[in-house]
Design a protein around this motif. Sequence first.
Motif, mmCIF file in Angstrom:
data_model
loop_
_atom_site.group_PDB
_atom_site.id
_atom_site.type_symbol
_atom_site.label_atom_id
_atom_site.label_comp_id
_atom_site.label_asym_id
_atom_site.label_seq_id
_atom_site.Cartn_x
_atom_site.Cartn_y
_atom_site.Cartn_z
ATOM 1 N N ALA A 149 0.834 -1.205 0.000
ATOM 2 C CA ALA A 149 0.000 0.000 0.000
ATOM 3 C C ALA A 149 0.868 1.255 0.000
ATOM 4 O O ALA A 149 0.559 2.237 -0.685
ATOM 5 C CB ALA A 149 -0.929 -0.008 1.215
ATOM 6 N N ARG A 150 1.973 1.231 0.743
ATOM 7 C CA ARG A 150 2.884 2.378 0.758
ATOM 8 C C ARG A 150 3.499 2.594 -0.616
ATOM 9 O O ARG A 150 3.589 3.721 -1.106
ATOM 10 C CB ARG A 150 3.980 2.174 1.808
ATOM 11 N N ASP A 151 3.937 1.503 -1.253
ATOM 12 C CA ASP A 151 4.534 1.613 -2.589
ATOM 13 C C ASP A 151 3.529 2.167 -3.590
ATOM 14 O O ASP A 151 3.878 2.989 -4.448
ATOM 15 C CB ASP A 151 5.038 0.250 -3.053
ATOM 16 N N LEU A 152 2.286 1.717 -3.505
ATOM 17 C CA LEU A 152 1.248 2.193 -4.416
ATOM 18 C C LEU A 152 0.964 3.675 -4.183
ATOM 19 O O LEU A 152 0.801 4.447 -5.130
ATOM 20 C CB LEU A 152 -0.024 1.371 -4.221
ATOM 21 N N TYR A 153 0.943 4.061 -2.915
ATOM 22 C CA TYR A 153 0.632 5.455 -2.588
ATOM 23 C C TYR A 153 1.701 6.400 -3.123
ATOM 24 O O TYR A 153 1.385 7.449 -3.707
ATOM 25 C CB TYR A 153 0.491 5.615 -1.071
ATOM 26 N N TYR A 154 2.955 6.051 -2.939
ATOM 27 C CA TYR A 154 4.039 6.931 -3.380
ATOM 28 C C TYR A 154 4.404 6.717 -4.849
ATOM 29 O O TYR A 154 5.142 7.525 -5.419
ATOM 30 C CB TYR A 154 5.276 6.719 -2.508
ATOM 31 N N GLY A 155 3.912 5.652 -5.466
ATOM 32 C CA GLY A 155 4.249 5.362 -6.857
ATOM 33 C C GLY A 155 3.393 6.139 -7.841
ATOM 34 O O GLY A 155 2.562 6.967 -7.469
ATOM 35 N N GLY A 156 3.601 5.859 -9.128
ATOM 36 C CA GLY A 156 2.811 6.510 -10.169
ATOM 37 C C GLY A 156 2.968 8.007 -10.147
ATOM 38 O O GLY A 156 4.077 8.539 -10.175
ATOM 39 N N GLU A 157 1.850 8.724 -10.057
ATOM 40 C CA GLU A 157 1.882 10.186 -10.046
ATOM 41 C C GLU A 157 2.293 10.740 -8.686
ATOM 42 O O GLU A 157 2.384 11.959 -8.516
ATOM 43 C CB GLU A 157 0.515 10.751 -10.449
ATOM 44 N N GLY A 158 2.552 9.845 -7.717
ATOM 45 C CA GLY A 158 2.950 10.292 -6.388
ATOM 46 C C GLY A 158 1.747 10.511 -5.491
ATOM 47 O O GLY A 158 0.592 10.253 -5.870
ATOM 48 N N PRO A 159 1.967 11.005 -4.278
ATOM 49 C CA PRO A 159 0.877 11.186 -3.322
ATOM 50 C C PRO A 159 -0.165 12.186 -3.805
ATOM 51 O O PRO A 159 0.167 13.216 -4.389
ATOM 52 C CB PRO A 159 1.597 11.725 -2.070
ATOM 53 N N THR A 160 -1.418 11.861 -3.564
ATOM 54 C CA THR A 160 -2.517 12.806 -3.766
ATOM 55 C C THR A 160 -3.477 12.660 -2.592
ATOM 56 O O THR A 160 -3.492 11.639 -1.895
ATOM 57 C CB THR A 160 -3.293 12.537 -5.070
ATOM 58 N N ARG A 161 -4.274 13.671 -2.394
ATOM 59 C CA ARG A 161 -5.235 13.613 -1.305
ATOM 60 C C ARG A 161 -6.219 12.470 -1.527
ATOM 61 O O ARG A 161 -6.601 11.779 -0.578
ATOM 62 C CB ARG A 161 -5.987 14.941 -1.183
ATOM 63 N N GLU A 162 -6.642 12.264 -2.777
ATOM 64 C CA GLU A 162 -7.609 11.204 -3.056
ATOM 65 C C GLU A 162 -6.998 9.829 -2.825
ATOM 66 O O GLU A 162 -7.677 8.921 -2.309
ATOM 67 C CB GLU A 162 -8.124 11.323 -4.495
ATOM 68 N N LYS A 163 -5.741 9.646 -3.166
ATOM 69 C CA LYS A 163 -5.080 8.369 -2.890
ATOM 70 C C LYS A 163 -5.007 8.116 -1.389
ATOM 71 O O LYS A 163 -5.157 6.978 -0.934
ATOM 72 C CB LYS A 163 -3.683 8.339 -3.517
ATOM 73 N N MET A 164 -4.772 9.170 -0.621
ATOM 74 C CA MET A 164 -4.737 9.005 0.824
ATOM 75 C C MET A 164 -6.114 8.617 1.345
ATOM 76 O O MET A 164 -6.246 7.726 2.197
ATOM 77 C CB MET A 164 -4.247 10.285 1.490
ATOM 78 N N ARG A 165 -7.145 9.274 0.853
ATOM 79 C CA ARG A 165 -8.494 8.944 1.305
ATOM 80 C C ARG A 165 -8.826 7.489 0.983
ATOM 81 O O ARG A 165 -9.378 6.767 1.823
ATOM 82 C CB ARG A 165 -9.525 9.874 0.657
ATOM 83 N N ARG A 166 -8.478 7.034 -0.217
ATOM 84 C CA ARG A 166 -8.757 5.644 -0.602
ATOM 85 C C ARG A 166 -7.972 4.670 0.263
ATOM 86 O O ARG A 166 -8.483 3.614 0.659
ATOM 87 C CB ARG A 166 -8.432 5.421 -2.080
ATOM 88 N N LEU A 167 -6.716 4.993 0.564
ATOM 89 C CA LEU A 167 -5.893 4.108 1.390
ATOM 90 C C LEU A 167 -6.525 3.935 2.773
ATOM 91 O O LEU A 167 -6.646 2.809 3.282
ATOM 92 C CB LEU A 167 -4.484 4.676 1.498
ATOM 93 N N ILE A 168 -6.916 5.053 3.389
ATOM 94 C CA ILE A 168 -7.467 4.977 4.744
ATOM 95 C C ILE A 168 -8.804 4.238 4.751
ATOM 96 O O ILE A 168 -9.051 3.380 5.611
ATOM 97 C CB ILE A 168 -7.620 6.386 5.341
ATOM 98 N N THR A 169 -9.676 4.548 3.798
ATOM 99 C CA THR A 169 -10.990 3.915 3.807
ATOM 100 C C THR A 169 -10.918 2.437 3.433
ATOM 101 O O THR A 169 -11.738 1.637 3.883
ATOM 102 C CB THR A 169 -11.952 4.635 2.845
#
Length: 296
Positions: A149-169
């Motif tokens: 999950a950490r690799d996915l969050y920081y990968g691609g286009e990098g961190p976004t608020r929406e990616k953070m929301r999806r990770l937490i939920t």
Amino acid sequence: MPPPPESHYADGGGVRYHYHDLGTGPDTVFLHGGGPGCTAWSDFGPVAPLFAAGRRCLLVDIQQYGKSEKSPISGPMWDHHAAKTAALLDTLGVERADFVCNSWGGTIALNLAAKYPDRVRALVVTGSMPVFHGPLAPLPEGGRRGRNARDLYYGGEGPTREKMRRLITRLEWYDGDRLPPETVDLRYEQSLDPGERELAASSDSPRGDWQDLTGELARIQAPTLFLWGMQDAFLTPDYPLMLARMVPNGNLYVMDHASHHLQEERPGAYHSVVTGFLGSLGPAALRPPGHTEVHP
């Protein structure tokens, strides 16, 4: 969530730690999880004021997180964190403490209790993975769900608020509709910290060498409560039941309608269970190992 209280800094074996210090009473150390953007306040802010009504609460940003030092770690990771945390207690003048911990922080505290038993009175551990095997089935994603999950969050286009929301939920909250926007903002903004992004992008192993603590759990004498969410996305309740049987004074409580961050999602219930457990321990259970009572 209330705004973070005053910041403090202290040395722990050469590591500069950031922490918050709230309330008075028995020393209680809170160690947070290892997800992107996690800090002591992001993980325990909703419940800290409840504990601070009767305890001194030391909310510590783990090394490489929050405002604590972002230096790389070499060698066995949990041994490193345990040693540095014990040194931090020395600096803060804390002889022994109760530890209330989530995920990554719980594994640190379990190893601390095994290696430095005189520093730990009692443990409350939620969502931690100190051993790499499960009792009934392989661990999800081979025990790598958090790292993936950490690799996915920081990968691609990098961190976004929406990616953070999806990770937490997806991984941390049972009911994502109740996730406060300010929690997402707090975690997202912290995840943009240059030091944390550099660690996430490193091709080496800046977090240290992974350790399986199977051999250490049997050495833990501190009363330990494994407090788990029924719907934990990383490890189902059969896993902490196994842990509770491995720790000599282990106990298990499973909370309904909660996932990986039940201290945020159900702070009132979490506080009630934890204080009930810690309050049930008589003075004999809280004496240092090897202590002998002398009566006149």
